[in-house]
Design a protein around this motif. Sequence first.
Motif, PDB file in Angstrom:
ATOM      1  N   SER A 141      13.842  -5.417  -4.878  1.00 56.59           N
ATOM      2  CA  SER A 141      14.446  -4.100  -5.110  1.00 56.59           C
ATOM      3  C   SER A 141      14.178  -3.125  -3.974  1.00 56.59           C
ATOM      4  O   SER A 141      14.807  -2.073  -3.883  1.00 56.59           O
ATOM      5  CB  SER A 141      13.902  -3.498  -6.410  1.00 56.59           C
ATOM      6  OG  SER A 141      12.506  -3.225  -6.284  1.00 56.59           O
ATOM      7  N   GLY A 142      13.224  -3.468  -3.116  1.00 57.04           N
ATOM      8  CA  GLY A 142      12.867  -2.559  -2.034  1.00 57.04           C
ATOM      9  C   GLY A 142      11.939  -1.441  -2.457  1.00 57.04           C
ATOM     10  O   GLY A 142      11.612  -0.584  -1.647  1.00 57.04           O
ATOM     11  N   LYS A 143      11.476  -1.457  -3.703  1.00 59.72           N
ATOM     12  CA  LYS A 143      10.617  -0.366  -4.182  1.00 59.72           C
ATOM     13  C   LYS A 143       9.131  -0.640  -3.957  1.00 59.72           C
ATOM     14  O   LYS A 143       8.358   0.280  -3.742  1.00 59.72           O
ATOM     15  CB  LYS A 143      10.880  -0.111  -5.669  1.00 59.72           C
ATOM     16  CG  LYS A 143      12.254   0.478  -5.974  1.00 59.72           C
ATOM     17  CD  LYS A 143      12.402   0.782  -7.450  1.00 59.72           C
ATOM     18  CE  LYS A 143      13.752   1.431  -7.750  1.00 59.72           C
ATOM     19  NZ  LYS A 143      13.867   2.752  -7.097  1.00 59.72           N
ATOM     20  N   TRP A 144       8.737  -1.912  -4.011  1.00 59.37           N
ATOM     21  CA  TRP A 144       7.319  -2.246  -3.902  1.00 59.37           C
ATOM     22  C   TRP A 144       7.016  -2.887  -2.551  1.00 59.37           C
ATOM     23  O   TRP A 144       7.821  -3.639  -2.008  1.00 59.37           O
ATOM     24  CB  TRP A 144       6.899  -3.217  -5.000  1.00 59.37           C
ATOM     25  CG  TRP A 144       6.788  -2.597  -6.359  1.00 59.37           C
ATOM     26  CD1 TRP A 144       7.735  -2.579  -7.340  1.00 59.37           C
ATOM     27  CD2 TRP A 144       5.648  -1.913  -6.882  1.00 59.37           C
ATOM     28  NE1 TRP A 144       7.267  -1.923  -8.447  1.00 59.37           N
ATOM     29  CE2 TRP A 144       5.985  -1.497  -8.197  1.00 59.37           C
ATOM     30  CE3 TRP A 144       4.382  -1.596  -6.384  1.00 59.37           C
ATOM     31  CZ2 TRP A 144       5.098  -0.798  -9.010  1.00 59.37           C
ATOM     32  CZ3 TRP A 144       3.500  -0.900  -7.200  1.00 59.37           C
ATOM     33  CH2 TRP A 144       3.859  -0.506  -8.490  1.00 59.37           C
ATOM     34  N   ARG A 145       5.839  -2.603  -2.057  1.00 58.14           N
ATOM     35  CA  ARG A 145       5.318  -3.290  -0.890  1.00 58.14           C
ATOM     36  C   ARG A 145       3.832  -3.523  -1.079  1.00 58.14           C
ATOM     37  O   ARG A 145       3.106  -2.636  -1.542  1.00 58.14           O
ATOM     38  CB  ARG A 145       5.532  -2.480   0.386  1.00 58.14           C
ATOM     39  CG  ARG A 145       4.792  -3.056   1.599  1.00 58.14           C
ATOM     40  CD  ARG A 145       4.886  -2.167   2.827  1.00 58.14           C
ATOM     41  NE  ARG A 145       4.020  -2.645   3.880  1.00 58.14           N
ATOM     42  CZ  ARG A 145       2.778  -2.231   4.100  1.00 58.14           C
ATOM     43  NH1 ARG A 145       2.246  -1.314   3.321  1.00 58.14           N
ATOM     44  NH2 ARG A 145       2.065  -2.732   5.083  1.00 58.14           N
ATOM     45  N   VAL A 146       3.373  -4.716  -0.723  1.00 60.96           N
ATOM     46  CA  VAL A 146       1.950  -5.050  -0.742  1.00 60.96           C
ATOM     47  C   VAL A 146       1.601  -5.625   0.623  1.00 60.96           C
ATOM     48  O   VAL A 146       2.291  -6.524   1.120  1.00 60.96           O
ATOM     49  CB  VAL A 146       1.615  -6.064  -1.852  1.00 60.96           C
ATOM     50  CG1 VAL A 146       0.121  -6.413  -1.807  1.00 60.96           C
ATOM     51  CG2 VAL A 146       1.978  -5.516  -3.220  1.00 60.96           C
ATOM     52  N   GLY A 147       0.563  -5.100   1.242  1.00 60.68           N
ATOM     53  CA  GLY A 147       0.152  -5.579   2.558  1.00 60.68           C
ATOM     54  C   GLY A 147      -1.335  -5.863   2.612  1.00 60.68           C
ATOM     55  O   GLY A 147      -2.148  -5.084   2.099  1.00 60.68           O
ATOM     56  N   VAL A 148      -1.686  -6.996   3.196  1.00 62.32           N
ATOM     57  CA  VAL A 148      -3.092  -7.345   3.451  1.00 62.32           C
ATOM     58  C   VAL A 148      -3.257  -7.474   4.958  1.00 62.32           C
ATOM     59  O   VAL A 148      -2.519  -8.233   5.605  1.00 62.32           O
ATOM     60  CB  VAL A 148      -3.492  -8.662   2.754  1.00 62.32           C
ATOM     61  CG1 VAL A 148      -4.943  -9.012   3.083  1.00 62.32           C
ATOM     62  CG2 VAL A 148      -3.298  -8.559   1.251  1.00 62.32           C
ATOM     63  N   HIS A 149      -4.203  -6.719   5.528  1.00 60.39           N
ATOM     64  CA  HIS A 149      -4.368  -6.701   6.981  1.00 60.39           C
ATOM     65  C   HIS A 149      -5.835  -6.907   7.344  1.00 60.39           C
ATOM     66  O   HIS A 149      -6.726  -6.237   6.798  1.00 60.39           O
ATOM     67  CB  HIS A 149      -3.882  -5.381   7.564  1.00 60.39           C
ATOM     68  CG  HIS A 149      -2.408  -5.164   7.403  1.00 60.39           C
ATOM     69  ND1 HIS A 149      -1.878  -4.446   6.359  1.00 60.39           N
ATOM     70  CD2 HIS A 149      -1.357  -5.615   8.134  1.00 60.39           C
ATOM     71  CE1 HIS A 149      -0.556  -4.446   6.458  1.00 60.39           C
ATOM     72  NE2 HIS A 149      -0.216  -5.142   7.515  1.00 60.39           N
ATOM     73  N   GLY A 150      -6.051  -7.818   8.269  1.00 60.09           N
ATOM     74  CA  GLY A 150      -7.385  -8.046   8.819  1.00 60.09           C
ATOM     75  C   GLY A 150      -7.415  -7.625  10.272  1.00 60.09           C
ATOM     76  O   GLY A 150      -6.570  -8.047  11.074  1.00 60.09           O
TER      77      GLY A 150
ATOM     78  N   THR B   2     -12.622  -5.655   9.734  1.00 61.48           N
ATOM     79  CA  THR B   2     -12.251  -4.997   8.479  1.00 61.48           C
ATOM     80  C   THR B   2     -11.072  -5.729   7.851  1.00 61.48           C
ATOM     81  O   THR B   2     -10.243  -6.312   8.549  1.00 61.48           O
ATOM     82  CB  THR B   2     -11.866  -3.524   8.695  1.00 61.48           C
ATOM     83  OG1 THR B   2     -10.745  -3.447   9.592  1.00 61.48           O
ATOM     84  CG2 THR B   2     -13.027  -2.718   9.259  1.00 61.48           C
ATOM     85  N   VAL B   3     -11.005  -5.683   6.534  1.00 63.12           N
ATOM     86  CA  VAL B   3      -9.883  -6.226   5.776  1.00 63.12           C
ATOM     87  C   VAL B   3      -9.457  -5.169   4.770  1.00 63.12           C
ATOM     88  O   VAL B   3     -10.305  -4.525   4.127  1.00 63.12           O
ATOM     89  CB  VAL B   3     -10.266  -7.533   5.049  1.00 63.12           C
ATOM     90  CG1 VAL B   3      -9.083  -8.055   4.230  1.00 63.12           C
ATOM     91  CG2 VAL B   3     -10.713  -8.590   6.052  1.00 63.12           C
ATOM     92  N   SER B   4      -8.147  -4.959   4.632  1.00 59.93           N
ATOM     93  CA  SER B   4      -7.660  -3.926   3.722  1.00 59.93           C
ATOM     94  C   SER B   4      -6.468  -4.431   2.922  1.00 59.93           C
ATOM     95  O   SER B   4      -5.738  -5.331   3.357  1.00 59.93           O
ATOM     96  CB  SER B   4      -7.260  -2.662   4.494  1.00 59.93           C
ATOM     97  OG  SER B   4      -6.171  -2.934   5.359  1.00 59.93           O
ATOM     98  N   LEU B   5      -6.283  -3.841   1.759  1.00 59.97           N
ATOM     99  CA  LEU B   5      -5.149  -4.129   0.872  1.00 59.97           C
ATOM    100  C   LEU B   5      -4.417  -2.824   0.607  1.00 59.97           C
ATOM    101  O   LEU B   5      -5.020  -1.846   0.158  1.00 59.97           O
ATOM    102  CB  LEU B   5      -5.630  -4.729  -0.447  1.00 59.97           C
ATOM    103  CG  LEU B   5      -4.596  -4.825  -1.580  1.00 59.97           C
ATOM    104  CD1 LEU B   5      -3.512  -5.848  -1.224  1.00 59.97           C
ATOM    105  CD2 LEU B   5      -5.264  -5.177  -2.905  1.00 59.97           C
ATOM    106  N   THR B   6      -3.116  -2.804   0.881  1.00 63.83           N
ATOM    107  CA  THR B   6      -2.291  -1.616   0.660  1.00 63.83           C
ATOM    108  C   THR B   6      -1.186  -1.939  -0.334  1.00 63.83           C
ATOM    109  O   THR B   6      -0.511  -2.964  -0.210  1.00 63.83           O
ATOM    110  CB  THR B   6      -1.667  -1.130   1.979  1.00 63.83           C
ATOM    111  OG1 THR B   6      -2.695  -0.776   2.894  1.00 63.83           O
ATOM    112  CG2 THR B   6      -0.776   0.090   1.748  1.00 63.83           C
TER     113      THR B   6
END
Length: 767
Positions: A704-713, A758-762
């Motif tokens: 739908s283009g409404k959700w985004r999940v990102g994991v970045h190291g 660092t590792v993050s979840l957005t």
Amino acid sequence: MKSTTFTNQQFRRNLCAAAVASALLGIAMPAVAQDTDEEEQATRLERIEVTARRTTENLQEVPVAVTSVSGAEILERGISNILEIAQFSPNTTLQTSRATNSTITAFIRGVGQEDPLWGYEPGVGIYIDDIYVARPQGAVLDILNVERIEVLRGPQGTLYGKNTIGGAVKYVTRRMSGDREFSVSGTVGSYNQRDLKVTGEMPLIENTLYFGFGYANLQRDGYGSFLTSDLPNQDRENYNKDVQAMRATLEWYPSDTTFVRLAWDKTDDESNSKGGYRLLPSLLTDAPVPDSFYDSYTSLPTENKVETEGLSLLIEQEINEEWQFRSITANRENYSPVNIDFDNTSLRIFDVPAIYDDKWFTQEFQLNYSSDNLSFVSGLYYYDADSCGTFDAILEVLGQAAFGTPGLTREVSGCSNSKSQAIYGQGSYQLNDQWSFTAGLRYTRDEKEALVRNGLIFDTVYPESGWIPGYVRGPEVGTPVVLDDSQTWNKVTPRLGAEYRYSADTMFYASFGQGFKSGTFNPRAETAEPAANPEDVYSYEVGVKSDITDRLRVNATVFMLDHENRQYVSVIPDPNDATVLNQRLANVGESDATGLELEFTWIATNDLTIYGNVGLIDASFNNVLSFDAQGNQIDITDQFVITNTPDTTANIGFSYDLRVANGDLVINGNYSYRSSYGLTELNNLLTQDAYGVLNLGVNWYSGSGKWRVGVHGKNLTNEKFLVGNYAFLTPDANNPGEFLPGLGGDTTLIGYYGDPRTVSLTVGYRF
């Protein structure tokens, strides 16, 4: 330039990415109709627009060495602030300045400014929407409401004026579309990272007046700790983050040919002062060298503050199809009380509490023209700035031991007030289908007034009442005025260039440009010394911009520059008084550099894009003069190195798109390499060895283009690398590898380090 088309997978992923990027950045995305035939075509290189020449142009048609990183790329790569952009631009260094989170150290092609003290001018210009950020304090900009970030390499003296002798970094925000939008994103990560960003826009009057806003609350615990502090109720976190950033914008379209934008932004950084890592044990305390590079000791309060605020007004008027008028008005200010413990011990060996207070106003009028074979940008520019500060160099232990006094403080305070007026013009003429020529000229008149107070106080004082209970406020003591003077300079900075279009997709160019850094007075003056004249950089470039195929883009530049009249502070010894520093500022240095820069983007398959850059530079001093204690001129060229400038910078990255049942996955990563570099220009004692930083990320976009999940190291191999230092000690000539005490009576060799792994979840949602 060929049009951009996408495969089905790439098309859908870019729609999702753009939609969520638009939401998180506080912008709206126009409706796009899908076309089955278009979706089936192969992915091609996209058109990138930049404003490197103060007007919107195709990146591949601009004869300037410029890197552009879009808002969507920033989002996908998990870039959190402007410093990370340096990975994607060759021969570029953007780092935090030693003891703070918000003060920037910027070098491009070996040109920048090492010391961020008030009155010293930067060598790389930082801009927010064509508005000059005059001071390095508060210039580490967090990402909020951004369309793209551009890095212009080489002197930009014609269109951007003074203090861009190395280049310019431009933070460009996106205009609103007018739709009602609201989005929110949250990030959690290593070291208890917890970020919240809220953005949105709404029409106040349909098709006429719009309001947009952005808010960010960015929190993180420290990478390390202050191991000792004798002061009560002190936060022991070191390298922590506590930042709030806000933006509000009104955009008005009173007619089809008129655009007005009123913008306000504010950033409050209350992160602790950074404590450095002692690389040598202290001679005056029994504290060992810390186990962690991010641990420190201090005798100062740990609190710190950087407050920045700006208000700007942009007016654009299309006079007709060929002529455009622009007015850019801005007022900015920052205030920063900081604590810098130079010795990083629990004793007051060499502490420097300081206050920076800066205000500046700019007004620019532009008249621009564009036709089939001629285009030019012209303008008038006015700049009025007050840059003030106070610092107390506290040498309490030395005062007690040498003089039997309660302490010893060298207090320095003052202001550097500048006014600048400029008139400029630059045009390009298309001679025929292959040849075009560029010429530009800028005339600048600079006026600077300076007042410096400098003196010794045989006590321990602080620049603000109550900074530490029981100690007096410095200015009440009344150090004497040692310099009260003014100076005016006039400079003309030209640019000449020729462009040859070999084919529709390949352009060669050659250019000559000149830039200058403003003349200045020594803010640490101890006597009524004269001002240093402006620095000059003469730059010669030959480059090519080519879309070799629909899937491969290669841009390359070869450059040579001469940096003359470099301003340096020489410390002239006083054989009769060890407490007198005799710091004299003068034009005593010359350097040169030659180099190569290459950038490429390769769409290897419809799902895989590979990009990279390489920067090579050979930069060195060829003439630096000083004086000995008897006033004789001496050559100290061999004691100087070009700092923050690796001989080699390189980056290789990829982005891979994968369609899944409930949306799209984008897997990306990059490896950024930097060869060894020095940290201090004069008598460099620390050299950072070559290292590389590995980053990886995975982004999921809902259908739908409404959700985004990102994991970045970030920095996944946990490299430890220096970004700044303080060195107050002397190599022992009789014992190689050993050191004698320096200022303060201790062996002070301090390092500041870049971020660890660092590792993050957005998670982001667009309403």
